[in-house]
Design a protein around this motif. Structure first.
Motif, mmCIF file in Angstrom:
data_model
loop_
_atom_site.group_PDB
_atom_site.id
_atom_site.type_symbol
_atom_site.label_atom_id
_atom_site.label_comp_id
_atom_site.label_asym_id
_atom_site.label_seq_id
_atom_site.Cartn_x
_atom_site.Cartn_y
_atom_site.Cartn_z
ATOM 1 N N VAL A 12 -37.233 38.878 1.818
ATOM 2 C CA VAL A 12 -36.094 38.454 2.941
ATOM 3 C C VAL A 12 -35.092 37.786 2.012
ATOM 4 N N LEU A 13 -35.504 36.661 1.312
ATOM 5 C CA LEU A 13 -34.430 35.987 0.467
ATOM 6 C C LEU A 13 -34.811 36.381 -0.835
ATOM 7 N N GLY A 40 -39.773 38.100 12.932
ATOM 8 C CA GLY A 40 -38.788 38.511 12.206
ATOM 9 C C GLY A 40 -38.730 37.819 10.609
ATOM 10 N N THR A 67 -42.442 34.964 5.666
ATOM 11 C CA THR A 67 -41.917 34.133 4.715
ATOM 12 C C THR A 67 -41.861 32.631 4.879
ATOM 13 N N LEU A 68 -42.248 32.483 6.179
ATOM 14 C CA LEU A 68 -42.385 31.143 6.892
ATOM 15 C C LEU A 68 -43.634 30.505 7.517
ATOM 16 N N LEU A 95 -28.714 41.976 1.896
ATOM 17 C CA LEU A 95 -28.611 40.924 2.417
ATOM 18 C C LEU A 95 -27.730 39.905 1.870
ATOM 19 N N MET A 140 -30.609 30.017 6.027
ATOM 20 C CA MET A 140 -31.826 30.540 5.975
ATOM 21 C C MET A 140 -32.630 29.837 4.596
ATOM 22 N N LYS A 188 -36.150 27.905 4.808
ATOM 23 C CA LYS A 188 -37.009 28.359 3.660
ATOM 24 C C LYS A 188 -37.723 27.146 2.787
ATOM 25 N N GLY A 190 -36.252 45.682 8.955
ATOM 26 C CA GLY A 190 -36.361 44.358 8.313
ATOM 27 C C GLY A 190 -35.583 44.542 6.849
ATOM 28 N N VAL A 191 -35.749 43.317 6.104
ATOM 29 C CA VAL A 191 -35.374 43.235 4.952
ATOM 30 C C VAL A 191 -36.366 43.462 3.631
#
Lengths: 479, 479
Positions: A462-463, A196, A200-201, A432, A444, A448, A423-424
């Motif tokens: 995401v971010l 999820g 990004t991670l 978000l 978050m 990150k 998802g984003v």
């Protein structure tokens, strides 16, 4: 065409991983936006993935991981900013192992969901995750986006079906955690954190998946219901009778059927013109024929006024026909052309009120058609807006943003989510920022920064971009 | 008695939260170790929790969160180092809401698991998590440790039953994420990260939980099996027939029955002397009587030589008797007195080989008795060692560490876990350091540092003490 920085990076990559860039690497399914071109690398194994990540870290080049490219929120393309390296998992498609007696399968990230399902099937097992795009979607992408689909009611989303992962972290370290265990309480749940996180991670390179024995008795029915509220009462009744045996419970609006009749008239409709209907699938134990169980449910539900009529599939072919209808609703939508689409979820008891209030609020904003359908059992609706008959998408350009804001505001006010299963990505970072819990967002961002201090992993997804990262463009549509 | 530092901290706390310290706050269930005394604070709401956390951050005082205190790996006591503040959730016991039509309940962290189950039951629903200690265990602790229990085969561990959390992060910020949603893909899975983090990343103060409609037909049987391998084939057969209807599948060794006969002779034994037996519970749909389904399974299994005999409960009382037997195995173990206990999990296909090889390896180390029982369906065994008849626990003091190392080594070599459901706490940090994946451990430490830079949240639990933190003592036993 490589620029000098690309040349330097290319020289640091493992031999043979670079691929010619083609438009397909820069596309998203709805073709509303194109990604930045850059290097395309297709590693053959996890060590090559790690080497590529280390090289990108050294060169400070962003990495956009890519599976089947079927994501709907622009997580797989970087539309703006410095050219990234596109890391395609297309060559990592091996089935690493299958243990039918354990109900476990280990697949590399680039294997398609369909191939995973086929491998399980060949061993007499079922991998329950099921999506319209499963022939193209890669299993690594399904996990990275925690895909949902039509069986989440019974089996959970992708996260619930994953026992372990192998992944490359942003510093190039490899997490080897492909466990075949149902229980393992040895520290933080890094697996569910990477699932999820939309790349990004870190990059998920292989997954250990939970299979099930297919239920011996499967039945499918399409039932006409008085409305969404009755549909939810019917769901509760069905769950009470079936002891966890309800596999899918899909809401279909009259508008869905009308669109199908308009643009895909060859699709057979068992309940033509029904203002609201439900597709239910059950999977039941030995000794309980599905048709009998569905007849029992139907009788009970009709007595209570929850069902007005319906058809229980009498053959596998008829069951497949019902699903064929359901699965072509998105295609009909595409052919009609949406003004705006929304992948929302709500607490079950808020759904009927939301549908009523949102319909009224939209009617006050202008003439349009609403197609509201989806995974009602999960509280997950696709709430999509279409031009009124005789008008076109472009007529609503000025309204579009406000309409989506209105829908999302009404969803959030009722405790719902503006992204239930898609998802984003880069499409919904603004949402978000606006609606995410501030403490959760801060945590978050801290995570990150801790795992990806250089910000190279799928930057801007995401971010939302912060100082030093390029902000993605606001695209021409909300999906 | 407060020291001056305590005085300063106490002055910063919300009024009325301090409680007199009693020995109960410093105990763990097996009473092998005592915690450091310190302040005890029992906040009444999340804002008071946040205020306490901020005060402790300012004073650099470690916080040990405490629910029911039933954990078995010393996560709830700090045996060494600077005196902590013990943050007890005992006053946060409210049921915040229950939505039967949604199958959702929201509880504060201090509510006992039994109270949660009772509240669900009163609304015609089931909260499936079930543990021997549920009358005392707090739901917040169950989530913080990702508790397992006897129904994880069907319903998953605590993590799978949690839809959302409210939690206080180490900087005092409050995460408000008590969603009543089945699907919500809006960013990193902070919920699953805090679940199982054993209070080291924050304090869970309330939880949104998934309920189910209780299955209409429930049946229980005790079946004698030729051995663990046959038991696993039986499980596979049962899962194939029951379509997800197997709720529990517990392995019981002959040694379990012998201990019960020895120290708890009043407990009725339906299969006395059986070298291996299985307790199976099924929960089935309307229209399929459980006794008939179990008889069908029994007949099929006996034909295949997987079952030698058995008893299907003919009444609710008899079913409760079977469970009574199963649930008293740990009590019998306690009365006998274990040399060492191990909460392990294995890939299902490795279990029979492990039991065989571990038994042989232990026999070569000395004369002792092995009681191997537990949640076979999850691959989770409690593999406990006891003195030979006529000998006492103390006779094995010199051997103990080596025996546990031997067991854990054999488990890890087969892809298993040294902590299936109890967690790491302070008891197993050494094992995690030794057997944890290095990249995963590095990521865990990075996350810990990012969210809790001062190291105040349950210091020394999960992650072994690093410079600047006091190392907990190696206790007198491994649980």
């Amino acid at each position: 065409m490589l620029n000098p920085a690309d040349d330097a990076l290319a020289a640091r990559l493992p031999k043979g991983v670079l691929r010619p860039i083609t438009p397909a690497y820069l596309e998203e399914p709805r073709r509303r936006l194109t990604g930045q071109a850059g290097l395309v690398a297709a590693p053959r194994n996890v060590d090559e993935v790690a080497a590529i990540v280390r090289a990108c870290a050294k060169a400070r080049v962003g990495i956009v991981p890519r599976g089947g490219g079927t994501g709907l929120v622009w997580g797989q393309i970087l539309p703006q900013g410095p050219a990234p390296l596109i890391l395609s998992l297309e060559r990592m498609t091996a089935l690493r192992g299958l243990w039918p007696e354990e109900n476990v399968l280990i697949a590399e990230a680039g294997m398609t969901l369909q191939a995973v399902r086929d491998a399980a099937d060949a061993a007499g097992r079922l991998f329950p995750l099921s999506l319209a795009s499963q022939g193209t979607a890669a299993i690594g992408g399904c996990l990275s986006t925690n895909a949902g689909g039509v069986t989440a009611l019974r089996y959970g989303t992708a996260r619930a079906l994953c026992l372990g992962i192998e992944a490359v972290l942003p510093d190039g370290r490899v997490v080897h955690d492909l466990k075949r265990l149902r229980k393992d309480n040895t520290g933080y749940d890094l697996r569910d954190l990477l699932i999820g996180a939309e790349g990004t991670l870190g990059i998920i390179t292989a997954v250990s998946l939970r299979l099930v024995v297919p239920p011996p008795n499967i039945g499918v029915a399409m039932l006409q219901v008085p409305g969404p509220e009755a549909a939810l009462t019917l769901l509760s009744l069905a769950e009470g009778r079936m002891a966890g045996g309800v596999t899918a419970f899909e809401l279909i609006a009259g508008q869905s059927l009308a669109f199908l009749a308009e643009v895909l008239p060859d699709i057979r409709q068992p309940l033509p013109g029904a203002p609201w209907s439900v597709l239910i699938e059950v999977g039941l134990p030995e000794g309980l024929p599905a048709a009998a169980a569905l007849e029992g449910l139907l009788g009970d539900a009709m007595e209570r006024g929850l069902v007005l009529g319906g058809v229980i599939a009498q053959s596998g072919q008829q069951a497949a026909d019902f699903w064929h209808l359901r699965e072509h609703i998105p295609e009909a939508n595409r052919l009609i052309g949406a003004i705006a689409s929304h992948d929302i979820s709500l607490p079950l008891s808020e759904i009927a009120g939301f549908i009523r209030d949102a319909g009224a609020a939209l009617a006050a904003r202008g003439d349009m058609r609403v197609n509201c359908f989806g995974h009602l059992g999960d509280g997950n609706l696709h709430y999509n807006l279409f031009p009124a008959r005789g008008r076109v998408r472009g007529d609503y350009d000025a309204l579009r943003g406000d309409l989506s804001d209105l829908i999302h505001e009404m969803v959030v006010a009722r405790g719902g989510s503006f992204s239930a299963e898609h998802g984003v990505g880069r499409l919904k970072t603004g949402e978000l920022d606006r609606w995410g819990d501030p403490a959760r967002l801060a945590a978050m961002r801290a995570i990150k920064t801790a795992l990806d201090p250089l910000g190279i992993m799928n930057p801007g997804a995401v971010l939302s971009a912060t100082a030093g990262q390029a902000a993605p463009a606001d695209g021409p549509d909300r999906s």
